[in-house]
Design a protein around this motif. Structure first.
Motif, PDB file in Angstrom:
ATOM      1  N   ILE A  14       0.833  -1.207   0.000  1.00 36.43           N
ATOM      2  CA  ILE A  14       0.000   0.000   0.000  1.00 36.43           C
ATOM      3  C   ILE A  14       0.868   1.257   0.000  1.00 36.43           C
ATOM      4  N   PHE A  15       0.273   2.350  -0.437  1.00 36.11           N
ATOM      5  CA  PHE A  15       0.897   3.664  -0.303  1.00 36.11           C
ATOM      6  C   PHE A  15      -0.005   4.512   0.566  1.00 36.11           C
ATOM      7  N   GLN A  16       0.547   5.011   1.629  1.00 33.62           N
ATOM      8  CA  GLN A  16      -0.259   5.778   2.564  1.00 33.62           C
ATOM      9  C   GLN A  16       0.151   7.242   2.493  1.00 33.62           C
ATOM     10  N   THR A  23      -4.046   1.018  -2.505  1.00 35.07           N
ATOM     11  CA  THR A  23      -3.591  -0.365  -2.519  1.00 35.07           C
ATOM     12  C   THR A  23      -3.018  -0.651  -3.901  1.00 35.07           C
ATOM     13  N   ALA A  24      -1.694  -0.691  -3.998  1.00 34.64           N
ATOM     14  CA  ALA A  24      -1.045  -0.859  -5.295  1.00 34.64           C
ATOM     15  C   ALA A  24      -0.971  -2.331  -5.679  1.00 34.64           C
ATOM     16  N   VAL A  25      -0.879  -3.209  -4.676  1.00 36.01           N
ATOM     17  CA  VAL A  25      -0.832  -4.650  -4.924  1.00 36.01           C
ATOM     18  C   VAL A  25      -1.749  -5.304  -3.899  1.00 36.01           C
ATOM     19  N   GLY A  42      -0.224  -5.691 -18.242  1.00 37.37           N
ATOM     20  CA  GLY A  42      -1.323  -4.962 -17.608  1.00 37.37           C
ATOM     21  C   GLY A  42      -1.189  -3.493 -17.931  1.00 37.37           C
ATOM     22  N   GLU A  43      -2.296  -2.784 -17.798  1.00 32.77           N
ATOM     23  CA  GLU A  43      -2.302  -1.359 -18.103  1.00 32.77           C
ATOM     24  C   GLU A  43      -1.416  -0.594 -17.129  1.00 32.77           C
ATOM     25  N   SER A  44      -1.162   0.652 -17.474  1.00 33.89           N
ATOM     26  CA  SER A  44      -0.428   1.540 -16.586  1.00 33.89           C
ATOM     27  C   SER A  44      -1.164   1.666 -15.254  1.00 33.89           C
ATOM     28  N   GLY A  45      -0.427   1.568 -14.171  1.00 35.72           N
ATOM     29  CA  GLY A  45      -1.038   1.710 -12.850  1.00 35.72           C
ATOM     30  C   GLY A  45      -1.611   0.439 -12.276  1.00 35.72           C
ATOM     31  N   SER A  46      -1.412  -0.713 -12.968  1.00 32.25           N
ATOM     32  CA  SER A  46      -2.007  -1.955 -12.474  1.00 32.25           C
ATOM     33  C   SER A  46      -1.179  -2.597 -11.367  1.00 32.25           C
ATOM     34  N   GLY A  47       0.000  -2.045 -11.077  1.00 34.13           N
ATOM     35  CA  GLY A  47       0.782  -2.568  -9.960  1.00 34.13           C
ATOM     36  C   GLY A  47       1.949  -3.440 -10.368  1.00 34.13           C
ATOM     37  N   LYS A  48       2.303  -3.436 -11.639  1.00 29.71           N
ATOM     38  CA  LYS A  48       3.399  -4.291 -12.113  1.00 29.71           C
ATOM     39  C   LYS A  48       4.723  -3.893 -11.459  1.00 29.71           C
ATOM     40  N   SER A  49       5.060  -2.615 -11.564  1.00 32.39           N
ATOM     41  CA  SER A  49       6.341  -2.173 -11.024  1.00 32.39           C
ATOM     42  C   SER A  49       6.395  -2.321  -9.510  1.00 32.39           C
ATOM     43  N   VAL A  50       5.319  -1.909  -8.843  1.00 39.44           N
ATOM     44  CA  VAL A  50       5.335  -1.968  -7.383  1.00 39.44           C
ATOM     45  C   VAL A  50       5.482  -3.406  -6.907  1.00 39.44           C
ATOM     46  N   SER A  51       4.824  -4.350  -7.594  1.00 42.09           N
ATOM     47  CA  SER A  51       4.931  -5.737  -7.125  1.00 42.09           C
ATOM     48  C   SER A  51       6.361  -6.254  -7.285  1.00 42.09           C
ATOM     49  N   ASP A 181      11.848  -4.343 -15.927  1.00 42.33           N
ATOM     50  CA  ASP A 181      10.625  -3.544 -15.854  1.00 42.33           C
ATOM     51  C   ASP A 181      10.497  -2.681 -17.104  1.00 42.33           C
ATOM     52  N   GLU A 182       9.732  -3.150 -18.061  1.00 42.35           N
ATOM     53  CA  GLU A 182       9.532  -2.459 -19.341  1.00 42.35           C
ATOM     54  C   GLU A 182      10.846  -1.947 -19.923  1.00 42.35           C
ATOM     55  N   PRO A 183      11.817  -2.824 -20.124  1.00 41.29           N
ATOM     56  CA  PRO A 183      13.142  -2.338 -20.509  1.00 41.29           C
ATOM     57  C   PRO A 183      13.207  -1.795 -21.925  1.00 41.29           C
ATOM     58  N   THR A 214       5.674  -5.665 -19.081  1.00 45.47           N
ATOM     59  CA  THR A 214       5.360  -4.889 -20.279  1.00 45.47           C
ATOM     60  C   THR A 214       3.889  -4.542 -20.250  1.00 45.47           C
ATOM     61  N   HIS A 215       3.453  -3.528 -21.009  1.00 47.24           N
ATOM     62  CA  HIS A 215       2.001  -3.453 -21.165  1.00 47.24           C
ATOM     63  C   HIS A 215       1.609  -3.815 -22.589  1.00 47.24           C
ATOM     64  N   ASP A 216       2.527  -4.490 -23.261  1.00 42.91           N
ATOM     65  CA  ASP A 216       2.265  -4.870 -24.645  1.00 42.91           C
ATOM     66  C   ASP A 216       2.404  -6.383 -24.805  1.00 42.91           C
ATOM     67  N   ASP A 280     -10.490   3.376  -8.992  1.00 38.10           N
ATOM     68  CA  ASP A 280      -9.650   4.160  -8.098  1.00 38.10           C
ATOM     69  C   ASP A 280      -9.091   3.233  -7.012  1.00 38.10           C
ATOM     70  N   LEU A 281      -7.769   3.117  -6.962  1.00 40.15           N
ATOM     71  CA  LEU A 281      -7.161   2.148  -6.041  1.00 40.15           C
ATOM     72  C   LEU A 281      -7.230   2.597  -4.584  1.00 40.15           C
ATOM     73  N   SER A 282      -7.617   3.870  -4.365  1.00 35.42           N
ATOM     74  CA  SER A 282      -7.772   4.298  -2.975  1.00 35.42           C
ATOM     75  C   SER A 282      -9.181   3.975  -2.483  1.00 35.42           C
TER      76      SER A 282
HETATM   77  N1  LIG Z   1       5.558   6.413  -4.913  1.00 33.40           N
HETATM   78  C1  LIG Z   1       4.231   6.212  -4.978  1.00 33.40           C
HETATM   79  N2  LIG Z   1       3.401   6.917  -4.185  1.00 33.40           N
HETATM   80  C2  LIG Z   1       2.068   6.731  -4.232  1.00 33.40           C
HETATM   81  N3  LIG Z   1       1.455   5.848  -5.036  1.00 33.40           N
HETATM   82  C3  LIG Z   1       2.226   5.130  -5.881  1.00 33.40           C
HETATM   83  C4  LIG Z   1       3.646   5.267  -5.886  1.00 33.40           C
HETATM   84  N4  LIG Z   1       4.160   4.419  -6.815  1.00 33.40           N
HETATM   85  C5  LIG Z   1       3.090   3.784  -7.350  1.00 33.40           C
HETATM   86  N5  LIG Z   1       1.941   4.194  -6.781  1.00 33.40           N
HETATM   87  C6  LIG Z   1       0.584   3.716  -7.104  1.00 33.40           C
HETATM   88  O1  LIG Z   1       0.636   2.339  -7.218  1.00 33.40           O
HETATM   89  C7  LIG Z   1      -0.128   1.898  -8.324  1.00 33.40           C
HETATM   90  C8  LIG Z   1       0.651   0.898  -9.123  1.00 33.40           C
HETATM   91  O2  LIG Z   1       1.752   1.546  -9.721  1.00 33.40           O
HETATM   92  P1  LIG Z   1       2.823   0.790 -10.608  1.00 33.40           P
HETATM   93  O3  LIG Z   1       3.937   1.746 -10.815  1.00 33.40           O
HETATM   94  O4  LIG Z   1       3.139  -0.520 -10.038  1.00 33.40           O
HETATM   95  O5  LIG Z   1       2.039   0.602 -11.963  1.00 33.40           O
HETATM   96  P2  LIG Z   1       2.567  -0.117 -13.280  1.00 33.40           P
HETATM   97  O6  LIG Z   1       1.667  -1.270 -13.524  1.00 33.40           O
HETATM   98  O7  LIG Z   1       4.019  -0.398 -13.176  1.00 33.40           O
HETATM   99  O8  LIG Z   1       2.279   0.992 -14.360  1.00 33.40           O
HETATM  100  P3  LIG Z   1       3.177   1.464 -15.603  1.00 33.40           P
HETATM  101  O9  LIG Z   1       2.820   0.584 -16.735  1.00 33.40           O
HETATM  102  O10 LIG Z   1       2.709   2.875 -15.820  1.00 33.40           O
HETATM  103  O11 LIG Z   1       4.609   1.385 -15.191  1.00 33.40           O
HETATM  104  C9  LIG Z   1      -0.499   3.120  -9.126  1.00 33.40           C
HETATM  105  O12 LIG Z   1      -1.887   3.298  -9.068  1.00 33.40           O
HETATM  106  C10 LIG Z   1       0.170   4.265  -8.440  1.00 33.40           C
HETATM  107  O13 LIG Z   1      -0.740   5.310  -8.274  1.00 33.40           O
END
Ligand SMILES: Nc1ncnc2c1ncn2[C@@H]1O[C@H](COP(=O)(O)OP(=O)(O)OP(=O)(O)O)[C@@H](O)[C@H]1O
Ligand SMILES: [Mg+2]
Lengths: 338, 305
Positions: A14-16, A23-25, A42-51, A181-183, A214-216, A280-282
């Motif tokens: 989570i991001f607080q 909730t990112a993941v 997955g689309e942008s913002g789906s949580g790939k990078s954070v996971s 991560d999307e290199p 990737t998102h592709d 909205d993930l919040s």
């Molecule tokens: N530093 C941060 N602070 C607050 N929220 C964040 C932060 N980093 C990511 N998030 C939230 O976590 C969610 C997932 O982000 P993430 O970067 O994992 O997406 P992604 O799938 O990698 O997207 P992309 O394809 O754009 O890279 C997003 O909704 C984003 O708003």
């Protein structure tokens, strides 16, 4: 089959902020076998990078936090390691390369300085040994005239060359797992193909597992063994790459696939991006996160969140409707005709 | 690197020429130096004769050429007040000015860099708030007030150091500490913000992902990049200290620097002395800026080319 190289169980991140909790993941689970290449789409913002940052324990703190789950890697839960133990894993056992090769290298340090650092740190090489190894690594990733480029700075390399340097850096200590991560997102199409070929060759040489974000879906078809589809912080489907392309079970995956241009299609059909926006993930919806955009959703879908279930051997989907592609197509026709 | 150096040198020379023109115009054209040289009761004929003799009736370009040649030879004329060549009078003040400015900036840097880094490593922590408050206090406190307070506390109440004078390190402490307050505040603020900025960048995450410790990431990676704005501000604060903005503190502590000399020259309408003072200060500023540019080149490979 023995224990997978990486097994993630119920990971929640989570991001607080002062106003809200994002909730990112949302409690995702997946595994990666030794030698396997897994794509995460997955689309942008789906949580790939954070996971993936969570696997490295590099989620930006203090806002970001892993609140639940276990990350098993070679028999140890990474979340139990102390900081020094975790540092010994990063770059040594698990390496990560990032989307933007322009900003992932330190602009004021030479390429040689970058490469020598982890070699000395993790492998205990002397500076001379590390420099020799650095040149070999640059040659391996196809940097021309490698020996003379150690003293050059990042800005003296093109984007594609910088990503090759990042790959050399990632592979420098023979990691067992490479997270990419999307290199190729920031690169030209032809350079993309070169980088993908390079990784294909290197993963064989190094015998490592690869997670490729990737998102592709189209790009990774020839690269990955298995695909994990993420949507709005959830894993919604995972299957071998063939099963996923031939027999997608989740409506979101189907939508993603129909957004890929097909070169072999008899008639060039227009791309049909999925209408609507992710939730909205919040303030996530109570039911299935995809239901508001799903063409097939029922009352159940809106009220109750489905779980990830095995719908065919090795094929998991998070959907109440156990539909096949054929069923999707006929259902869609029924609706269009109605 | 040499092209970069040549470019910076060219700018420096341009600035020197610009300053010369400005000094020339202000002193020769705006005021009337001849009237100031003559006694008040001098007649119109005496005045005209003096103008002719001193060359003020020559074409302006001729006057400027003469001024330039004299300036290059270090000849700004004789100080009216001290009746001696003006330039040596200024130069003999330089050691005091350099000593004070150098000590102040070193005190400021030695405290500000760790303070800023500590604040950046734990943003919004108690330590950060304390550091930020210290910085704010340092840069907003009026320097003459701080100087007077220090005089009251140390020499007056505790019998430590001196209220004024020049010569030993004990004379140096109070004015140096007084002048360090503002750069300390400003530098620690910029250290905090630039380190915070850098720690947020992708290359830092990438360095951590290679297993580098927080210390190695900070010292080996982030700080090198953060140094660029820090050097800029430190250079600016140093030129400020050297360029006579210190005059109030020099006056409070009776410190014989170039700032105090300029004020004396103005009070006594000593034009040659003022000219020499302004010129020397301008040269110092130009040289410091050139050194800062060279430091940039050493810190950042991208601007070397
Ligand atoms: N530093 C941060 N602070 C607050 N929220 C964040 C932060 N980093 C990511 N998030 C939230 O976590 C969610 C997932 O982000 P993430 O970067 O994992 O997406 P992604 O799938 O990698 O997207 P992309 O394809 O754009 O890279 C997003 O909704 C984003 O708003
Ligand atoms: Mg991402």
């Amino acid at each position: 089959m023995g224990e997978p190289l990486l097994r993630v169980e119920g990971l929640r991140t989570i991001f607080q902020t002062s106003k809200q909790v994002v909730t990112a993941v949302s409690g995702i689970s997946y595994s990666v076998d030794a030698g396997e290449t897994v794509g995460i789409v997955g689309e942008s913002g789906s949580g790939k990078s954070v996971s993936m940052l969570a696997v490295m324990r590099l989620v930006p703190s203090p806002a970001g936090r892993i609140t639940e789950g276990r990350i098993w890697f070679q028999g140890r839960n990474l979340l139990d390691l102390n900081p020094a133990e975790m540092r010994a894993v990063r770059g040594k056992d698990i390496a990560m390369i990032f989307q933007d090769p322009m900003t992932s290298l330190n602009p004021v340090l030479s390429i040689g300085k970058h490469l020598v650092e982890p070699l000395k740190l993790h492998l205990g090489l002397t500076t001379t040994q590390a420099k020799t190894r650095a040149v070999e690594l640059l040659q391996m990733v196809g940097i021309p005239d490698a020996a003379n480029r150690l003293n050059d700075y990042p800005h003296q390399f093109s984007g594609g060359m910088r990503q090759r340097v990042m790959i050399a850096l990632g592979l420098s200590c023979n990691p067992k797992l490479l997270i990419a991560d999307e290199p190729t997102t920031a690169l030209d199409v032809t350079i993309q193909a070169q980088i993908i070929d390079l990784v294909k060759r290197l993963r064989r040489e190094f015998g490592m597992s690869v997670i490729w974000i990737t998102h592709d879906l189209g790009i990774v078809a020839g690269l990955v063994d298995r695909v994990i589809v993420m949507y709005a912080s959830h894993v919604v489907e995972t299957a071998s790459v063939d099963d996923l392309y031939e027999d997608p079970r989740h409506p979101y995956t189907l939508g993603l696939l129909s957004a890929i241009p097909r070169l072999d299609a008899a008639e060039r059909t227009r791309l049909t991006p999925i209408p609507g926006k992710p939730p909205d993930l919040s303030n996530p919806p109570k039911g299935c996160p995809f239901a508001p955009r799903c063409g097939f959703s029922t009352a159940d879908c809106l009220s109750e969140k489905p779980t990830l279930r095995e719908v065919a051997p090795g094929h998991f989907s998070m959907c109440h409707l156990e539909l096949s592609k054929q069923a999707f197509i006929s259902l869609r026709e029924v609706r269009v005709n109605a | 690197m040499s092209a970069y150096l040549a470019r910076r040198l060219f700018y420096s020379i341009a600035v020197v020429v610009g300053v010369s023109v400005a000094v020339f115009l202000i002193t020769h054209q705006l005021g009337d130096p001849v009237r100031m040289l003559l006694p008040l009761e001098a007649s119109e004929e005496q005045y005209q004769a003096a103008r002719q003799q001193l060359g003020f009736n020559d074409p302006i370009l001729v006057q400027f050429a003469r001024f330039s040649v004299d300036a290059v030879r270090g000849d700004f004329g004789d100080s009216l007040w001290m009746d001696a060549p003006a330039l040596p009078l200024v130069l003999e003040r330089l050691p005091a000015t350099f000593l004070l400015a150098g000590t102040s900036i070193i005190i400021a840097l030695v405290l500000a860099v760790p303070l800023g880094i500590i604040a950046a490593l734990k943003p919004r922590s108690l330590l950060d708030h304390v550091a930020s408050l210290t910085a704010l206090l340092g840069l907003s406190i009026a320097d003459f007030w701080l100087g007077l307070m220090l005089i009251f506390i140390f020499p007056v109440s505790l019998g430590l150091f001196y209220t004024s004078g020049y010569g030993t390190w004990e004379h140096l402490v109070l004015p140096a500490v007084t002048l360090a307050a503002r750069p300390l505040g400003r530098i620690s603020q910029i250290v905090r913000s630039s380190v915070l900025d850098e720690l947020d960048k992708n290359y830092v995450t990438a360095a951590r992902a290679r297993g580098l410790s927080e210390q190695a990431t900070l010292l080996g990676h982030a700080l090198r990049n953060a140094a660029i704005p820090i050097v800029t501000l430190t250079g600016f604060e140093l030129t400020r200290l050297l360029a006579g903005f210190t005059v109030v503190v020099e006056a409070v502590f009776g410190w014989p620097g170039v700032g105090l000399l300029a004020v004396d020259a103005i009070e006594r309408q000593d034009l040659p002395l003022l000219q020499a003072d302004v010129f020397v200060v301008a040269m110092i500023v130009v040289v410091i800026n050139l050194l800062i540019d060279l430091l940039y080149g050493a810190l950042d490979p991208r601007i070397r080319y």
